[in-house]
Design an enzyme around this catalytic site. Sequence first.
Site, PDB file in Angstrom:
ATOM      1  N   ARG A 100       0.829  -1.196   0.000  1.00 48.74           N
ATOM      2  CA  ARG A 100       0.000   0.000   0.000  1.00 48.74           C
ATOM      3  C   ARG A 100       0.872   1.258   0.000  1.00 48.74           C
ATOM      4  O   ARG A 100       0.483   2.295  -0.546  1.00 48.74           O
ATOM      5  CB  ARG A 100      -0.905   0.000   1.222  1.00 48.74           C
ATOM      6  CG  ARG A 100      -1.874  -1.175   1.282  1.00 48.74           C
ATOM      7  CD  ARG A 100      -2.891  -1.107   0.180  1.00 48.74           C
ATOM      8  NE  ARG A 100      -3.899  -0.095   0.467  1.00 48.74           N
ATOM      9  CZ  ARG A 100      -4.749   0.365  -0.434  1.00 48.74           C
ATOM     10  NH1 ARG A 100      -4.690  -0.056  -1.680  1.00 48.74           N
ATOM     11  NH2 ARG A 100      -5.646   1.268  -0.092  1.00 48.74           N
ATOM     12  N   TYR A 133     -19.567   2.024  13.497  1.00 50.93           N
ATOM     13  CA  TYR A 133     -19.012   3.154  12.755  1.00 50.93           C
ATOM     14  C   TYR A 133     -19.556   4.480  13.284  1.00 50.93           C
ATOM     15  O   TYR A 133     -18.787   5.418  13.541  1.00 50.93           O
ATOM     16  CB  TYR A 133     -19.341   3.013  11.270  1.00 50.93           C
ATOM     17  CG  TYR A 133     -18.847   4.170  10.433  1.00 50.93           C
ATOM     18  CD1 TYR A 133     -17.513   4.252  10.051  1.00 50.93           C
ATOM     19  CD2 TYR A 133     -19.713   5.188  10.030  1.00 50.93           C
ATOM     20  CE1 TYR A 133     -17.047   5.308   9.291  1.00 50.93           C
ATOM     21  CE2 TYR A 133     -19.255   6.256   9.269  1.00 50.93           C
ATOM     22  CZ  TYR A 133     -17.924   6.308   8.900  1.00 50.93           C
ATOM     23  OH  TYR A 133     -17.468   7.375   8.152  1.00 50.93           O
ATOM     24  N   ASN A 173      -7.101  10.697   9.243  1.00 49.16           N
ATOM     25  CA  ASN A 173      -8.029  10.423   8.147  1.00 49.16           C
ATOM     26  C   ASN A 173      -8.413   8.951   8.039  1.00 49.16           C
ATOM     27  O   ASN A 173      -9.496   8.619   7.547  1.00 49.16           O
ATOM     28  CB  ASN A 173      -7.379  10.876   6.833  1.00 49.16           C
ATOM     29  CG  ASN A 173      -8.198  10.509   5.614  1.00 49.16           C
ATOM     30  OD1 ASN A 173      -9.209  11.125   5.319  1.00 49.16           O
ATOM     31  ND2 ASN A 173      -7.758   9.473   4.900  1.00 49.16           N
ATOM     32  N   ASP A 222       0.073  -0.814  10.613  1.00 48.16           N
ATOM     33  CA  ASP A 222      -1.299  -1.320  10.652  1.00 48.16           C
ATOM     34  C   ASP A 222      -2.004  -0.734  11.866  1.00 48.16           C
ATOM     35  O   ASP A 222      -1.721  -1.114  13.002  1.00 48.16           O
ATOM     36  CB  ASP A 222      -1.269  -2.848  10.719  1.00 48.16           C
ATOM     37  CG  ASP A 222      -2.654  -3.470  10.692  1.00 48.16           C
ATOM     38  OD1 ASP A 222      -3.655  -2.718  10.742  1.00 48.16           O
ATOM     39  OD2 ASP A 222      -2.741  -4.710  10.625  1.00 48.16           O
ATOM     40  N   LYS A 248     -17.419   7.628  15.115  1.00 41.23           N
ATOM     41  CA  LYS A 248     -17.370   8.998  14.610  1.00 41.23           C
ATOM     42  C   LYS A 248     -17.795  10.012  15.676  1.00 41.23           C
ATOM     43  O   LYS A 248     -17.380  11.169  15.636  1.00 41.23           O
ATOM     44  CB  LYS A 248     -18.238   9.124  13.365  1.00 41.23           C
ATOM     45  CG  LYS A 248     -17.763   8.266  12.178  1.00 41.23           C
ATOM     46  CD  LYS A 248     -16.429   8.759  11.622  1.00 41.23           C
ATOM     47  CE  LYS A 248     -15.270   7.875  11.879  1.00 41.23           C
ATOM     48  NZ  LYS A 248     -14.029   8.318  11.199  1.00 41.23           N
TER      49      LYS A 248
END
Length: 259
Positions: A37, A154, A81, A55, A158
């Site tokens: 990556r 999720y 991010n 990771d 947030k």
Amino acid sequence: MARIFITGSSDGLGSIVAQRLVARGHSVVLHARSAQRADDATKACPGAETVVTGDLSSITDTKKLADDVNKLGFFDCVIHNAGLFRQPYSETADGIPPLAAVNTLAPYILTCLINRPKRLVFVSSDMHQSGDGSLEDILWRQRGEKEYDPIKAYRASKVHNVMFAKAFARRWPDVQSNSLDPGWLPTKMGGAAASGDTEAAVATYVMLAEGEEKDAQRSGIYYNPGPREGRPQAVTDDETAQERLLQICADFTGVQLPA
């Protein structure tokens, strides 16, 4: 010129933001979870200063990543991010779902361990508005696979990202610490059907990363794309809840919040 570190910048919005910041004359250090990556990240943003790997689903790897970043010197801005979405249940070596590790624990660990920058940016989502702000079992250790819901996980993560921004803004008055909602964008995470405005999202990242505009010099603010100041879920302003979140993260990771 600012020096900026962006987690999760091998592709997607993180890579787009990195490319834009480089084009504007800034020095950008990319992050990828693996060597492969990292190669992808460099090819997508060849003007970047360098790329670091780690990771974020591993507490050990995240701590090492912070050390590797510190070896590179001072950063004006750190952008948290990286994030996972719709991640099915599994357990990391630390015994928690990868989503909880990447979305909640990693921003905490990196903020505590990376040498304090001038600016912090925590990437949240408007989906946090319907997230669980109770802070009960945020790492899904009690509920486990039987009760795991990736959307609920999720949304809650947030909420945590907004709370982190506000908590660090309060604790570190010399740092501009803010959060943002990039909107629903047609990236790998958002999907092709997403209707959000990528340019509006990028503009918000850039404003907070550069720190030159008046709004970017504020702290503890939640921004919608545009950038426009948004109104986050009320629990994110609860200082007692903020402190509880920090303590949960400290207890599980062994990383204590700097004074």
